[in-house]
Write a protein that holds these residues in place. Structure first.
Motif, PDB file in Angstrom:
ATOM      1  N   TRP A  82     -45.753  39.681  -9.086  1.00  0.00           N
ATOM      2  CA  TRP A  82     -47.122  39.838  -9.590  1.00  0.00           C
ATOM      3  C   TRP A  82     -47.189  40.911 -10.677  1.00  0.00           C
ATOM      4  O   TRP A  82     -47.892  40.754 -11.672  1.00  0.00           O
ATOM      5  CB  TRP A  82     -48.077  40.196  -8.457  1.00  0.00           C
ATOM      6  N   VAL A  83     -46.458  41.990 -10.481  1.00  0.00           N
ATOM      7  CA  VAL A  83     -46.428  43.055 -11.485  1.00  0.00           C
ATOM      8  C   VAL A  83     -45.848  42.532 -12.793  1.00  0.00           C
ATOM      9  O   VAL A  83     -46.397  42.778 -13.877  1.00  0.00           O
ATOM     10  CB  VAL A  83     -45.628  44.270 -10.964  1.00  0.00           C
ATOM     11  N   ILE A  84     -44.756  41.789 -12.715  1.00  0.00           N
ATOM     12  CA  ILE A  84     -44.139  41.211 -13.915  1.00  0.00           C
ATOM     13  C   ILE A  84     -45.134  40.294 -14.630  1.00  0.00           C
ATOM     14  O   ILE A  84     -45.314  40.363 -15.853  1.00  0.00           O
ATOM     15  CB  ILE A  84     -42.858  40.449 -13.545  1.00  0.00           C
ATOM     16  N   GLU A  85     -45.802  39.443 -13.873  1.00  0.00           N
ATOM     17  CA  GLU A  85     -46.787  38.532 -14.468  1.00  0.00           C
ATOM     18  C   GLU A  85     -47.923  39.299 -15.127  1.00  0.00           C
ATOM     19  O   GLU A  85     -48.373  38.942 -16.226  1.00  0.00           O
ATOM     20  CB  GLU A  85     -47.340  37.592 -13.398  1.00  0.00           C
ATOM     21  N   GLY A  86     -48.384  40.341 -14.451  1.00  0.00           N
ATOM     22  CA  GLY A  86     -49.466  41.139 -15.028  1.00  0.00           C
ATOM     23  C   GLY A  86     -49.068  41.778 -16.339  1.00  0.00           C
ATOM     24  O   GLY A  86     -49.832  41.759 -17.321  1.00  0.00           O
ATOM     25  N   GLN A  87     -47.874  42.328 -16.391  1.00  0.00           N
ATOM     26  CA  GLN A  87     -47.418  42.946 -17.646  1.00  0.00           C
ATOM     27  C   GLN A  87     -47.288  41.897 -18.745  1.00  0.00           C
ATOM     28  O   GLN A  87     -47.554  42.180 -19.932  1.00  0.00           O
ATOM     29  CB  GLN A  87     -46.070  43.665 -17.462  1.00  0.00           C
ATOM     30  N   GLY A  88     -46.903  40.703 -18.376  1.00  0.00           N
ATOM     31  CA  GLY A  88     -46.746  39.638 -19.363  1.00  0.00           C
ATOM     32  C   GLY A  88     -48.043  39.235 -20.038  1.00  0.00           C
ATOM     33  O   GLY A  88     -48.020  38.644 -21.129  1.00  0.00           O
ATOM     34  N   SER A  89     -49.180  39.565 -19.423  1.00  0.00           N
ATOM     35  CA  SER A  89     -50.470  39.250 -20.052  1.00  0.00           C
ATOM     36  C   SER A  89     -50.598  39.915 -21.414  1.00  0.00           C
ATOM     37  O   SER A  89     -51.363  39.447 -22.276  1.00  0.00           O
ATOM     38  CB  SER A  89     -51.622  39.678 -19.140  1.00  0.00           C
ATOM     39  N   THR A  90     -49.844  41.000 -21.628  1.00  0.00           N
ATOM     40  CA  THR A  90     -49.821  41.653 -22.942  1.00  0.00           C
ATOM     41  C   THR A  90     -49.437  40.653 -24.026  1.00  0.00           C
ATOM     42  O   THR A  90     -50.010  40.643 -25.120  1.00  0.00           O
ATOM     43  CB  THR A  90     -48.798  42.810 -22.943  1.00  0.00           C
ATOM     44  N   GLY A  91     -48.454  39.809 -23.746  1.00  0.00           N
ATOM     45  CA  GLY A  91     -47.975  38.836 -24.724  1.00  0.00           C
ATOM     46  C   GLY A  91     -48.995  37.749 -25.011  1.00  0.00           C
ATOM     47  O   GLY A  91     -49.168  37.333 -26.165  1.00  0.00           O
ATOM     48  N   ILE A  92     -49.676  37.261 -23.970  1.00  0.00           N
ATOM     49  CA  ILE A  92     -50.720  36.250 -24.159  1.00  0.00           C
ATOM     50  C   ILE A  92     -51.807  36.794 -25.076  1.00  0.00           C
ATOM     51  O   ILE A  92     -52.258  36.128 -26.018  1.00  0.00           O
ATOM     52  CB  ILE A  92     -51.320  35.840 -22.801  1.00  0.00           C
ATOM     53  N   GLU A  93     -52.207  38.018 -24.808  1.00  0.00           N
ATOM     54  CA  GLU A  93     -53.263  38.663 -25.590  1.00  0.00           C
ATOM     55  C   GLU A  93     -52.827  38.882 -27.038  1.00  0.00           C
ATOM     56  O   GLU A  93     -53.567  38.603 -27.982  1.00  0.00           O
ATOM     57  CB  GLU A  93     -53.611  39.992 -24.919  1.00  0.00           C
TER      58      GLU A  93
END
Length: 318
Positions: free
Chosen positions: A149-160
């Motif tokens: 979940w932490v990895i996925e959350g950090q990945g939101s940076t890329g989507i944004e």
């Protein structure tokens, strides 16, 4: 079976975070004939991208589990992210933090209502301390990078960032350059933007992810690593979760010196008017030092801005 981080999870995290936080700014600078995009995660409410993974992880817990609290270990940025998310959700939070953590990070964590348990970075084992606390209290243990979940959350940076690059008329992300400690942000970015190449950047002597990617298996930091101002990137060993994502994606790694990192902090202050902590400046340092070449569609992460003021003043003075 251990849950694996997924691109669908990254997109879910991005949607969650978009509901509570505005996008962090994207700066575009012409370098070496290419427009390079800089994502200022240093301007998050807690001064670092870690708020993303913390929010995605804690909101995945049910109410009964939240009531038992959360335990994390961190030198400060993950600590503040967890403390911020826990406070918003009404959860008790305990952070295991090295005794020599920067005062700004310690004070920020306390101000958000978390309890701090200190340890000696040279002799203590933060994972064991945090694990024992979580077991004794029935709380949820949230590692800073070894968690899907932490990895996925950090990945939101890329989507944004990809959406912002499109809005700015830039090409889609073709190469991401990111600071790397345990690899949570880097792995999340790799999942978020599967068509982009990825370069992870670490302090010299702490570049275990680079060596692991080159070797094809996990290589821990060696004995007696050199001192570094990059407190946020002093990870002794990356996790199988982050390594597997990055190795499958063919990620590359480079290392930067302390002088190159300080020079990047100065450049960020002069050119972008941004305060960037050492660990948050290493990706920029690699670019400025010529270890990564500018190219169209390049996205560079400025991952944190929680500085020790005295150390920052020395860096600015050169």
């Amino acid at each position: 079976m251990v849950r694996q981080p997924t691109r669908a999870g990254v997109r879910d995290a991005a949607a969650k975070i978009a509901r509570i936080l505005p996008p962090t700014p994207l700066y575009v600078v012409r370098l070496g004939g290419a427009d390079v995009a800089f994502k200022a995660e240093s301007l998050q409410p807690v001064g670092a991208f870690k708020i993303r993974g913390a929010w995605h992880r804690l909101t995945a817990l049910d109410e009964a589990t939240r009531a038992k609290g959360v335990v994390a270990f961190s030198s400060g940025n993950h600590a503040q992210g967890i403390a911020w998310a826990a406070k918003r959700l009404g959860m008790p939070a305990t952070i295991v933090m090295p005794a020599d953590a920067p005062a700004a990070k310690r004070d920020g964590t306390l101000a958000l209502g978390a309890e701090i348990v200190t340890y000696d970075r040279a002799t203590g084992n933060r994972e064991q301390i945090a694990g024992s606390l979580a077991e004794a209290r029935g709380a949820t243990l949230v590692p800073s990078f070894d968690d899907p979940w932490v990895i996925e959350g950090q990945g939101s940076t890329g989507i944004e960032a990809a959406a912002q690059m499109q809005d700015a008329g830039l090409p889609p992300p073709a190469r991401m350059v990111t600071p790397c400690g345990g690899g949570g942000l880097a792995a999340g970015l790799a999942l978020a933007l599967p068509e982009a190449a990825i370069t992870v950047v670490e302090p010299a002597g702490w570049d275990d992810m680079r060596r692991s990617l080159e070797a094809g298996w996990i290589e821990p930091v060696g004995p007696n690593p050199p001192p570094t101002a990059c407190d946020a990137l002093q990870t002794q060993r990356v996790s199988a979760l982050t390594f597997d994502v990055l190795s499958r994606r063919g990620a590359e790694g480079v290392a930067v010196s302390e002088a190159e990192t300080a020079a990047a902090q100065r450049w960020a202050a002069e050119k972008l008017r941004l305060v960037i902590e050492p660990g948050g400046a290493v990706a920029l340092a690699a670019l400025l030092a010529g270890k990564v070449k500018p190219e169209p569609g390049m996205l560079v992460l400025l991952s944190g801005g929680n500085v020790d003021l005295a150390a920052y003043a020395r860096a600015m003075a050169g």
